[in-house]
Write an enzyme that holds these catalytic residues in place. Sequence first.
Site, PDB file in Angstrom:
ATOM      1  N   VAL A   1       0.864  -1.177   0.000  1.00 23.91           N
ATOM      2  CA  VAL A   1       0.000   0.000   0.000  1.00 23.91           C
ATOM      3  C   VAL A   1       0.902   1.228   0.000  1.00 23.91           C
ATOM      4  O   VAL A   1       1.874   1.295   0.760  1.00 23.91           O
ATOM      5  CB  VAL A   1      -0.905   0.018   1.248  1.00 23.91           C
ATOM      6  CG1 VAL A   1      -1.744   1.297   1.285  1.00 23.91           C
ATOM      7  CG2 VAL A   1      -1.807  -1.209   1.272  1.00 23.91           C
ATOM      8  N   CYS A   2       0.575   2.178  -0.874  1.00 27.42           N
ATOM      9  CA  CYS A   2       1.260   3.473  -0.878  1.00 27.42           C
ATOM     10  C   CYS A   2       2.768   3.244  -1.091  1.00 27.42           C
ATOM     11  O   CYS A   2       3.158   2.426  -1.924  1.00 27.42           O
ATOM     12  CB  CYS A   2       0.949   4.193   0.427  1.00 27.42           C
ATOM     13  SG  CYS A   2       1.270   5.966   0.436  1.00 27.42           S
ATOM     14  N   THR A   3       3.616   3.903  -0.336  1.00 33.10           N
ATOM     15  CA  THR A   3       5.052   3.765  -0.540  1.00 33.10           C
ATOM     16  C   THR A   3       5.609   2.471   0.066  1.00 33.10           C
ATOM     17  O   THR A   3       6.826   2.258   0.029  1.00 33.10           O
ATOM     18  CB  THR A   3       5.813   4.980   0.015  1.00 33.10           C
ATOM     19  OG1 THR A   3       5.402   5.205   1.363  1.00 33.10           O
ATOM     20  CG2 THR A   3       5.526   6.214  -0.823  1.00 33.10           C
TER      21      THR A   3
END
Lengths: 232, 232
Positions: free
Chosen positions: A105-107
């Site tokens: 998720v995300c970075t």
Amino acid sequence: MLDPDRHLEIGSLLFEGIDQIDLTGPFEVLSRIPNATYRIYARDTAPVRDLRGLRLTADAALAEAPPLDVLHVPGGYGQEALMEDAVILDWVRRQAAGALCVFSVCTGALICGAAGLLKGRRATTHWNSHHLLHHFGAIPVDARVVEDGALVTAAGVTAGIDGALTVAARLRGDEAAQLIQLTMAYAPEPPFDAGTPDRAPPAVLERARAAAADITARRTETARRIQGRLDL
Amino acid sequence: MLDPDRHLEIGSLLFEGIDQIDLTGPFEVLSRIPNATYRIYARDTAPVRDLRGLRLTADAALAEAPPLDVLHVPGGYGQEALMEDAVILDWVRRQAAGALCVFSVCTGALICGAAGLLKGRRATTHWNSHHLLHHFGAIPVDARVVEDGALVTAAGVTAGIDGALTVAARLRGDEAAQLIQLTMAYAPEPPFDAGTPDRAPPAVLERARAAAADITARRTETARRIQGRLDL
């Protein structure tokens, strides 16, 4: 969809400086997957702070994790400190090798990238780091959730909820995912249409970019350094 | 929108058995409101478990809270144990009396109801408890986010994200809320359209209702008992 009688081990990685909803959004889904043990793992079980200060505590230390069927890797500013951390990267790499699904998720995608998991894979991440994916050998895709074999990457922050429902459906079928969705009343109605760079007012985008300029510069430098070491 | 130079005190209530995303969804927004102190308050600062086991820790005890400008009341199965808890209800009532905004998420509305805050007010809550609102003198509204003066109620669980963005816009203007929305990449794309009772497949709705039958029965009994004591 798997044999429903096969018990699953699902684990999330927790670390200092995480963006908490990268973990807590998927938590709401992953913790409800039938016939599964879901636990949160961190370097140790001391409380950590998310990037805005939320106090979270892991269920167990990394070394206590069994071989995971699903490995969930969240992001947040704290991701940057893990990018060259051999203990974390070895754990991620080892768990990913045997997993049915690696879900970033995300970075968190950048952590996966540093562990060498994005080579030649279609992937996404937060819009503010999307231009870094190629440094890890990934094929960048501009989508909210990207599936490439065992790898599921969700874009920024709240995309983890959409990604986790996708993962739940892969593992236990559409109806199981829909039951979770209904329970968590996930029929979103954002009061504004400003959640992506192309839809936000230009002044808002500029402010968001400026606010993240420092971390983006550091992430870029790190990504370039790691690229030099990855066998791409 | 308020004077941007007016510093705001924002507080969330944390308790054992909370549905964590009722808190962590809004956390992502409330913790980013400009010129504000945001803290999480609980009976004490010992770690608690959400209804699926997430370990969360408050920043401070209830008694340490200053007069709050924004009071955020989450829900979850653990709400039921607070419905006749004088310490909690007195705190909620006292804080609400001076607040610019009381913001409930999910069955946090029932806690507000038990504190007498819903009398004659339009309000919403989780679809599975919506039929209980009238016991607290509320005017039930079938909407994801309902605003009635200082009271903002969000429907089930993930509706807290939409509600918190609404609260952010009230306090600091649309652009401030949009900046938060863009930062958290909130442009949701649920993989299914099953987040409300009327959109979920009937078999899924039946399973969700059955899974919550026990808590719903207990909540109904409690709501009736409290109704007899409220001066409606």
